[in-house]
Design a protein around this motif. Sequence first.
Motif, short mmCIF file in Angstrom:
data_model
loop_
_atom_site.label_atom_id
_atom_site.label_comp_id
_atom_site.label_asym_id
_atom_site.label_seq_id
_atom_site.Cartn_x
_atom_site.Cartn_y
_atom_site.Cartn_z
N PHE A 44 -0.53 -6.81 -0.73
CA PHE A 44 -0.44 -5.42 -0.31
C PHE A 44 -1.45 -5.19 0.80
CE2 PHE A 44 -4.15 -4.02 -2.84
CZ PHE A 44 -4.20 -5.01 -3.83
N LEU A 45 -1.29 -4.07 1.50
CA LEU A 45 -2.15 -3.76 2.65
C LEU A 45 -3.10 -2.63 2.29
CD1 LEU A 45 0.65 -3.97 5.32
CD2 LEU A 45 -1.39 -5.37 5.34
N LYS A 46 -4.25 -2.62 2.96
CA LYS A 46 -5.24 -1.58 2.73
C LYS A 46 -5.62 -0.93 4.05
CE LYS A 46 -8.47 -2.66 -0.36
NZ LYS A 46 -8.25 -2.11 -1.72
N GLY A 47 -5.89 0.37 4.01
CA GLY A 47 -6.27 1.10 5.22
C GLY A 47 -7.77 1.07 5.44
N PRO A 48 -8.21 1.43 6.66
CA PRO A 48 -9.66 1.39 6.97
C PRO A 48 -10.49 2.39 6.16
CG PRO A 48 -8.39 2.26 8.84
CD PRO A 48 -7.39 1.80 7.82
N ASN A 49 -9.85 3.43 5.63
CA ASN A 49 -10.59 4.45 4.85
C ASN A 49 -11.22 3.89 3.58
OD1 ASN A 49 -7.80 4.14 3.85
ND2 ASN A 49 -8.43 5.61 2.32
N ARG A 67 4.09 -1.45 -6.36
CA ARG A 67 2.91 -1.65 -7.21
C ARG A 67 2.11 -2.86 -6.79
NH1 ARG A 67 2.70 -1.41 -13.70
NH2 ARG A 67 0.96 -2.82 -14.05
N PRO A 68 0.78 -2.83 -6.62
CA PRO A 68 -0.09 -1.69 -6.90
C PRO A 68 -0.09 -0.68 -5.74
CG PRO A 68 -1.41 -3.53 -6.12
CD PRO A 68 0.02 -3.99 -6.14
N ASN A 69 0.23 0.56 -6.08
CA ASN A 69 0.37 1.61 -5.07
C ASN A 69 -0.99 2.04 -4.50
OD1 ASN A 69 0.67 2.25 -7.93
ND2 ASN A 69 0.35 4.38 -7.33
N LEU A 70 -0.93 2.73 -3.37
CA LEU A 70 -2.16 3.07 -2.64
C LEU A 70 -3.07 4.03 -3.40
CD1 LEU A 70 -0.68 1.58 -0.37
CD2 LEU A 70 -1.54 3.28 1.22
N ARG A 71 -2.50 4.84 -4.27
CA ARG A 71 -3.34 5.77 -5.04
C ARG A 71 -4.28 5.01 -5.99
NH1 ARG A 71 -1.23 9.81 -9.39
NH2 ARG A 71 -2.88 11.39 -9.49
N ASN A 129 -6.19 2.25 -2.59
CA ASN A 129 -6.59 2.57 -1.21
C ASN A 129 -7.33 3.89 -1.13
OD1 ASN A 129 -6.50 1.59 1.54
ND2 ASN A 129 -5.33 3.44 1.99
N ARG A 130 -8.12 4.16 -2.14
CA ARG A 130 -8.88 5.40 -2.15
C ARG A 130 -10.10 5.26 -1.23
NH1 ARG A 130 -6.95 8.22 -6.57
NH2 ARG A 130 -8.80 9.55 -6.57
N ASP A 131 -10.64 6.39 -0.80
CA ASP A 131 -11.78 6.36 0.13
C ASP A 131 -12.96 5.60 -0.48
OD1 ASP A 131 -10.18 7.98 1.65
OD2 ASP A 131 -11.38 9.79 1.37
N TYR A 132 -13.52 4.68 0.29
CA TYR A 132 -14.75 3.95 -0.09
C TYR A 132 -14.60 3.23 -1.43
CZ TYR A 132 -16.25 7.10 3.58
OH TYR A 132 -16.33 7.80 4.75
N TYR A 169 0.87 5.33 7.99
CA TYR A 169 1.22 5.28 6.56
C TYR A 169 2.64 5.80 6.39
CZ TYR A 169 -3.81 4.84 5.71
OH TYR A 169 -5.11 4.40 5.69
N LEU A 179 1.68 0.77 4.34
CA LEU A 179 1.15 0.72 5.71
C LEU A 179 2.07 -0.03 6.64
CD1 LEU A 179 -1.88 0.36 3.93
CD2 LEU A 179 -2.52 0.73 6.29
N PHE A 202 9.80 -2.52 -6.51
CA PHE A 202 8.74 -2.73 -7.50
C PHE A 202 7.46 -3.25 -6.86
CE2 PHE A 202 7.00 -5.54 -11.02
CZ PHE A 202 6.39 -4.50 -11.68
N ARG A 203 7.58 -4.23 -5.94
CA ARG A 203 6.40 -4.79 -5.30
C ARG A 203 6.31 -4.33 -3.85
NH1 ARG A 203 2.98 -5.76 -9.24
NH2 ARG A 203 3.63 -7.42 -10.66
N PRO A 204 5.08 -4.28 -3.30
CA PRO A 204 4.94 -3.87 -1.90
C PRO A 204 5.77 -4.77 -0.98
CG PRO A 204 2.78 -4.01 -2.97
CD PRO A 204 3.78 -4.59 -3.92
N VAL A 211 5.64 -6.07 1.99
CA VAL A 211 4.92 -6.47 3.21
C VAL A 211 5.78 -7.42 4.06
CG1 VAL A 211 2.87 -7.66 4.08
CG2 VAL A 211 2.67 -6.08 2.16
N PHE A 261 -5.81 11.97 -2.74
CA PHE A 261 -6.36 10.67 -3.15
C PHE A 261 -6.86 9.80 -2.02
CE2 PHE A 261 -1.74 9.75 -2.94
CZ PHE A 261 -1.70 8.54 -2.25
N MET A 262 -6.55 10.14 -0.76
CA MET A 262 -7.15 9.39 0.35
C MET A 262 -7.23 10.26 1.60
SD MET A 262 -4.13 6.72 1.37
CE MET A 262 -4.28 6.87 3.15
#
Lengths: 248, 263
Positions: free
Chosen positions: A71-76, A140-144, A147-150, B49, B82, B147-149, B151, B212-213
């Motif tokens: 999965f990917l993560k944002g810079p936040n 899954r695993p979703n961004l909530r 990918n939360r801040d910090y 996003y 993303l 189900f899965r990201p 990418v 949440f973000m």
Amino acid sequence: MKTARIVFQGGIYQAKEHGKGLELDNGRQVSEEDVVWLPPVEPQTSFALGLNYFDHANELSFKAPEEPLVFLKGPNTFVGHRGKTYRPSEVTNMHYECELAVIIGKQAKNVTRDEAYSYISGYTIANDYAIRDYLENYYRPNLRVKNRDYCTPLGPWHVDAADIDDPMNLSLRTYVNGELVQEGSTKDMIFAIPDLIEYLSSFMTLNRGDLILTGTPKGTVDTKVGDEVSTEIEGLGSLVNTITDERS
Amino acid sequence: MHKAKAKFSGRMQMQEIEIFENEGTIKWNGQTIDPSAYTFDVPITGTIYGTLLNYQGVLEQLGEALHHDPYKTPPKAPILYLKPKNTMIGHQAFIPMPEDESALEVGACLGLVIGEKASRVSEEDAMSYIEGYTIVNDISVPHESLFRPAVKQKARDGFCPVGPWIVNRRDTILNPDNLSVRVYVNGECKQENHTRNLVRAVPKLLEDVTEFMTLDKGDILLVGIPENPPLVKDGDLVRVEIEQVGALENRVRKEGLIGGIQS
């Protein structure tokens, strides 16, 4: 060599290890207490792996995936060494994940596993916190959750690839308030670092500064507000983070 | 007429333009020009996003499946993903068709361009955090399971055309929840939908995501892909048109024929 990005007296510097302190890129020597640590690379495209250790996949009662679960993560989401990570008051399970983070050093497309190591500039430690209360079964695993801040401490150092003899044989340990809670070795990864670089670069171009967080071994348990979580990897140092609540 | 900002190819800085939708012209530095005579670069620099499952028709099509394995229950909070930097290409650039694929899915999205750091914004205040609107074609390798990201299906090089420009919210009377979205393939309309059909309308989506973000200045939040996304094949010209925003056009071409991308 170990290098860091830090803030000293309001300025941003590259710094290297010097005795018990740091030497800034202008030659000035400072003590660690006087600096604020930033993530050692400015995050570009950041990948993370789910279920990439046999024992952790078992712990979560999943069978090992046949293809990397990426999965990917944002810079936040990134925060430096000695940073703070917020735990929402209503959650029941927020756990740390000690992970070896691979830093890409040059553009990579269609790289074979045999060549993969030459595309790595170095390594650092990531603590890829997850809040399991927010897991949903879509992407899954979703961004909530992830990918939360910090919510992803990174650092303290960029350790040059040349300084790590075998990145597939490093011990990982997590301590909560000084107590050992997670222990594993990178040799237990399901998809090894060269496999991951071959896989990702087979369908997309990786670039300098991109990060691959390679997954976590077993031993992930809930943390509480006020806990000091120290994730350590052999040869890379110790990444310290503190869990905070709404007000701090 | 709508005020907008565009990044003409070869220019470092964004240029202020006016768009005359009915005439199909734009005005730049006082001159009326035909936009098809120019090429445009990606007009954004932040993180993109995407939002999954945000058209009512998409949820309706999934129907009972939302209650069964592997999903078990319908989604509660917005499900995001993303589109990394390697995916972004400009208006008129080629969309690479991977050698081992024969069809790609078109994802016609309204993109909300964030104007200032947005963290825990309320539905009432949400609109003031939007700087403008652009069009994003969120290309995917077709995939059934959510189900899965995705990418490997969504993050391939060139899989995210963006542009041609950003229509400024502050200078334009435009309701993002009242815009028609159309996809044309080789000139033929293959999909038509409307942003009034969003599950979460734009202000609510911003409230629920920023709970949440944080969205940073310059980031793009896609409102979602409508149901029945058209498929395109090698050689097809795909045009995503959003009312009052513009039209984003790209041709699909075998990956091996596009410079800089080998497969």
